[in-house]
Design a protein around this motif. Structure first.
Motif, PDB file in Angstrom:
ATOM      1  N   PRO A  56       0.903  -1.371   0.030  1.00 32.22           N
ATOM      2  CA  PRO A  56      -0.002   0.126   0.026  1.00 32.22           C
ATOM      3  C   PRO A  56       0.932   1.229   0.143  1.00 32.22           C
ATOM      4  O   PRO A  56       1.937   1.305   0.570  1.00 32.22           O
ATOM      5  CB  PRO A  56      -0.836   0.053   1.258  1.00 32.22           C
ATOM      6  CG  PRO A  56      -0.747  -1.418   1.736  1.00 32.22           C
ATOM      7  CD  PRO A  56       0.647  -2.062   1.236  1.00 32.22           C
ATOM      8  N   PHE A  57       0.291   2.110  -0.747  1.00 29.25           N
ATOM      9  CA  PHE A  57       1.181   3.480  -0.799  1.00 29.25           C
ATOM     10  C   PHE A  57       0.206   4.663  -0.052  1.00 29.25           C
ATOM     11  O   PHE A  57      -0.627   5.104  -0.682  1.00 29.25           O
ATOM     12  CB  PHE A  57       1.630   3.927  -2.081  1.00 29.25           C
ATOM     13  CG  PHE A  57       2.351   5.080  -2.521  1.00 29.25           C
ATOM     14  CD1 PHE A  57       3.732   5.041  -1.789  1.00 29.25           C
ATOM     15  CD2 PHE A  57       1.930   6.163  -3.060  1.00 29.25           C
ATOM     16  CE1 PHE A  57       4.569   6.156  -2.191  1.00 29.25           C
ATOM     17  CE2 PHE A  57       2.736   7.272  -3.277  1.00 29.25           C
ATOM     18  CZ  PHE A  57       4.342   7.188  -2.657  1.00 29.25           C
ATOM     19  N   GLU A  58       0.889   5.150   1.116  1.00 26.12           N
ATOM     20  CA  GLU A  58       0.333   6.142   1.919  1.00 26.12           C
ATOM     21  C   GLU A  58       0.781   7.488   1.611  1.00 26.12           C
ATOM     22  O   GLU A  58       1.875   7.593   1.886  1.00 26.12           O
ATOM     23  CB  GLU A  58       0.004   5.663   3.367  1.00 26.12           C
ATOM     24  CG  GLU A  58      -0.600   6.715   3.958  1.00 26.12           C
ATOM     25  CD  GLU A  58      -1.286   5.992   5.369  1.00 26.12           C
ATOM     26  OE1 GLU A  58      -1.030   5.079   5.984  1.00 26.12           O
ATOM     27  OE2 GLU A  58      -1.847   7.004   6.292  1.00 26.12           O
ATOM     28  N   GLY A  69      15.470  11.142  -9.934  1.00 24.74           N
ATOM     29  CA  GLY A  69      14.280  11.167  -9.863  1.00 24.74           C
ATOM     30  C   GLY A  69      13.355  10.279  -9.207  1.00 24.74           C
ATOM     31  O   GLY A  69      13.985   9.178  -8.853  1.00 24.74           O
ATOM     32  N   ASP A  70      12.079  10.082  -9.158  1.00 26.87           N
ATOM     33  CA  ASP A  70      11.192   9.106  -8.936  1.00 26.87           C
ATOM     34  C   ASP A  70      10.878   8.179  -9.687  1.00 26.87           C
ATOM     35  O   ASP A  70       9.702   7.958 -10.009  1.00 26.87           O
ATOM     36  CB  ASP A  70       9.786   9.559  -8.109  1.00 26.87           C
ATOM     37  CG  ASP A  70       9.772  10.326  -6.873  1.00 26.87           C
ATOM     38  OD1 ASP A  70      10.893  10.200  -6.172  1.00 26.87           O
ATOM     39  OD2 ASP A  70       8.805  11.149  -6.468  1.00 26.87           O
ATOM     40  N   THR A  71      11.841   7.711 -10.275  1.00 25.32           N
ATOM     41  CA  THR A  71      11.811   6.772 -11.488  1.00 25.32           C
ATOM     42  C   THR A  71      12.537   5.543 -10.798  1.00 25.32           C
ATOM     43  O   THR A  71      13.532   5.067 -11.140  1.00 25.32           O
ATOM     44  CB  THR A  71      12.777   7.288 -12.803  1.00 25.32           C
ATOM     45  OG1 THR A  71      13.862   7.769 -12.409  1.00 25.32           O
ATOM     46  CG2 THR A  71      11.977   8.493 -13.380  1.00 25.32           C
ATOM     47  N   SER A  72      11.553   4.836 -10.235  1.00 14.99           N
ATOM     48  CA  SER A  72      11.978   3.857  -9.697  1.00 14.99           C
ATOM     49  C   SER A  72      11.852   2.354 -10.257  1.00 14.99           C
ATOM     50  O   SER A  72      11.212   2.305 -11.343  1.00 14.99           O
ATOM     51  CB  SER A  72      11.451   3.263  -8.229  1.00 14.99           C
ATOM     52  OG  SER A  72      11.355   4.581  -7.499  1.00 14.99           O
ATOM     53  N   ALA A  73      12.226   1.268 -10.035  1.00 15.41           N
ATOM     54  CA  ALA A  73      12.368   0.072 -10.800  1.00 15.41           C
ATOM     55  C   ALA A  73      10.894  -0.611 -10.571  1.00 15.41           C
ATOM     56  O   ALA A  73      10.380  -0.275  -9.817  1.00 15.41           O
ATOM     57  CB  ALA A  73      13.174  -0.967 -10.082  1.00 15.41           C
ATOM     58  N   LEU A 109       8.600  22.604  -5.879  1.00 23.37           N
ATOM     59  CA  LEU A 109       7.075  22.504  -6.201  1.00 23.37           C
ATOM     60  C   LEU A 109       6.828  21.188  -7.447  1.00 23.37           C
ATOM     61  O   LEU A 109       7.573  21.108  -8.058  1.00 23.37           O
ATOM     62  CB  LEU A 109       6.513  23.782  -6.793  1.00 23.37           C
ATOM     63  CG  LEU A 109       6.320  25.024  -5.705  1.00 23.37           C
ATOM     64  CD1 LEU A 109       6.059  26.135  -6.357  1.00 23.37           C
ATOM     65  CD2 LEU A 109       5.516  24.560  -4.636  1.00 23.37           C
ATOM     66  N   ASP A 110       5.637  20.682  -6.646  1.00 24.25           N
ATOM     67  CA  ASP A 110       5.028  19.411  -7.794  1.00 24.25           C
ATOM     68  C   ASP A 110       3.679  19.947  -8.266  1.00 24.25           C
ATOM     69  O   ASP A 110       3.526  20.532  -9.249  1.00 24.25           O
ATOM     70  CB  ASP A 110       4.957  18.392  -6.800  1.00 24.25           C
ATOM     71  CG  ASP A 110       4.349  17.132  -7.359  1.00 24.25           C
ATOM     72  OD1 ASP A 110       3.673  17.173  -8.591  1.00 24.25           O
ATOM     73  OD2 ASP A 110       4.273  16.046  -6.935  1.00 24.25           O
ATOM     74  N   GLU A 111       2.677  19.827  -7.385  1.00 25.49           N
ATOM     75  CA  GLU A 111       1.425  20.061  -7.684  1.00 25.49           C
ATOM     76  C   GLU A 111       1.130  21.563  -8.371  1.00 25.49           C
ATOM     77  O   GLU A 111       0.377  21.485  -9.255  1.00 25.49           O
ATOM     78  CB  GLU A 111       0.309  20.021  -6.647  1.00 25.49           C
ATOM     79  CG  GLU A 111       0.061  18.412  -6.115  1.00 25.49           C
ATOM     80  CD  GLU A 111       0.952  17.873  -5.033  1.00 25.49           C
ATOM     81  OE1 GLU A 111       2.239  18.402  -4.983  1.00 25.49           O
ATOM     82  OE2 GLU A 111       0.643  16.903  -4.169  1.00 25.49           O
TER      83      GLU A 111
HETATM   84  O1  OSB Z   1       3.392  13.850  -5.076  1.00 24.34           O
HETATM   85  O2  OSB Z   1       5.025  13.000  -6.088  1.00 24.34           O
HETATM   86  C1  OSB Z   1       4.009  12.664  -5.655  1.00 24.34           C
HETATM   87  C2  OSB Z   1       2.673   9.212  -6.339  1.00 24.34           C
HETATM   88  C3  OSB Z   1       1.257   9.460  -6.752  1.00 24.34           C
HETATM   89  C4  OSB Z   1       0.870  10.792  -6.634  1.00 24.34           C
HETATM   90  C5  OSB Z   1       1.670  11.781  -6.401  1.00 24.34           C
HETATM   91  C6  OSB Z   1       3.099  11.643  -5.966  1.00 24.34           C
HETATM   92  C7  OSB Z   1       3.585  10.175  -6.145  1.00 24.34           C
HETATM   93  C8  OSB Z   1       4.925   9.825  -5.542  1.00 24.34           C
HETATM   94  C9  OSB Z   1       5.531   8.484  -6.109  1.00 24.34           C
HETATM   95  O3  OSB Z   1       5.615  10.359  -4.639  1.00 24.34           O
HETATM   96  C10 OSB Z   1       6.278   8.641  -7.165  1.00 24.34           C
HETATM   97  C11 OSB Z   1       6.572   7.348  -7.820  1.00 24.34           C
HETATM   98  O4  OSB Z   1       7.429   6.639  -7.164  1.00 24.34           O
HETATM   99  O5  OSB Z   1       5.978   7.092  -9.064  1.00 24.34           O
END
Ligand code: OSB
Ligand code: MG
Length: 369
Positions: A18-20, A316-320, A239-241
């Protein structure tokens, strides 16, 4: 290029754990795929990264599907000269809906590049054949479980750890992970909008942990609040969103609201706009990195190609693949020495496995022509 027909697929893919986040707990991905075929019989695939619910952004996958089916696909079936470069003009009559547009753009670009034998990496301007990878770690049931999970990722070789935080899950877990990793390791946090300006003194406490950055502490519209925070703490604000276009990226940088940008192609309307944000950052010496939305191997392939551009200077959040899925939709991406290889074949360079699209389907494919 003429698009002959488009098929929309919806599938459910269980996550390995699960991803919280501050938005809630996610146990599977509700994936929408755009599959198109040109009049020359060339295929293109695109993945929509919208979540099942409108919590990360206003877009959600069923809404994207509606917009793609009723507005975007009719517009690309209508013209003889469809190309990724002219999609802005063709789809511009639809306001916003960037994740929907990005999925269509990815499919068009994939077909276009396959037709000319060019990879996403070469087309976008990649300068590396592999990219440094980090991993995004969800909120855990306990600090011990968090440390176990992080230790696993460290032994797999990830070059940077990102922890999800929210009020009540911040200083203690971050301190514990910093102690585990040692001072030299790259560690950062992502709040997914969970804090307000009232929390500035509390967020300053994070400065003691030597973080690479804090990602999106405040609600997306509060650019001014992020500027106040950035002036008040040492940890760089990322910043992201908030960043939905190159214009907004430029504006946020000029207002000193952000000194690092997380670029997600879905959030900004596609790969071409992502390159424009890359360029805005590079021209201003603002660091950038490629984020993620728990993509399957399809979206991952294109994200890894993007991450190989010169201005993406942070992991990056470019995981395996195995960080997300026991079995991926394409050949799996595997971490070697903390890096993923940039695919070199035409288009995304990966093949979607049709038997998995069929077996994970949550409804019948929708054919449009
Ligand atoms: O805020 O970066 C985020 C995943 C889904 C929605 C938003 C986010 C994320 C992650 C995971 O942080 C990034 C990933 O490993 O794909
Ligand atoms: Mg984020």
């Amino acid at each position: 290029m003429k698009i002959e027909r488009v098929t929309l697929h919806r599938l459910a893919m269980p996550l390995v754990r699960p991803f919280e986040t501050s938005f809630g707990i996610q146990t599977e991905r509700d994936v929408l795929l755009v599959h198109l075929v040109t009049s020359d019989g060339v295929e293109g695939w695109g993945e929509c990264v919208a979540g099942a619910d409108p919590v990360y952004s206003s877009e959600y996958v069923s809404g994207c599907e509606y917009v793609i089916e009723n507005y975007l696909v009719p517009a690309i079936l209508a013209g003889p000269d469809v190309s990724a470069e002219t999609l802005d003009a063709r789809l511009g009559f639809v306001v916003g809906n960037r994740m929907a547009k990005a999925a269509v753009e990815a499919a068009v670009l994939d077909a276009q590049l396959r037709a000319s034998g060019i990879s996403f990496g070469s087309y976008l301007g990649a300068v590396r054949d592999e990219v440094d990878c980090g991993v995004s770690v969800g909120i855990a049931p306990s600090i011990d479980e968090l440390l176990d999970e992080v230790s696993g990722y460290v032994s797999e070789g990830y070059r940077r750890i990102k922890l999800k935080i929210r009020p009540g899950w911040d200083l203690e877990p971050v301190g514990a992970v910093r102690a585990l990793l040692g001072d030299a390791a790259l560690l950062q946090v992502d709040a997914n909008t969970a804090y307000t300006r009232e929390d500035i003194d509390h967020l300053r406490e994070l400065d003691q942990f030597g973080l690479v950055l804090i990602e999106q502490p405040f609600v997306e519209d509060d650019i001014a609040g992020h500027a106040i925070l950035a002036a008040a703490i040492d940890t760089p604000v990322c910043l992201d969103e908030s960043i939905t276009s190159a214009d907004i990226a430029r504006d946020a940088i000029e207002r000193d609201a952000t000194s690092i940008i997380n670029v997600k192609p879905g959030r900004v309307g596609g790969y071409l706009e992502s390159v424009r944000i890359h360029d805005v950052c590079a021209e201003r010496d603002v660091a950038a990195w490629v984020g993620g939305m728990l993509e399957t191997g399809l979206g991952r392939a294109a994200n890894v190609a993007l991450a190989a551009l010169p201005g993406f200077t942070l992991p990056g959040d470019t995981s395996a693949s195995r960080r997300y899925y026991a079995e991926d939709l394409t050949e799996p991406f595997e971490l070697v020495d903390g890096r993923l290889r940039v695919p070199t074949g035409p288009g995304t360079g990966v093949a979607v496995r049709p038997e998995l699209v069929a077996s994970w389907a949550t409804r019948r494919p929708l054919l449009l022509h």
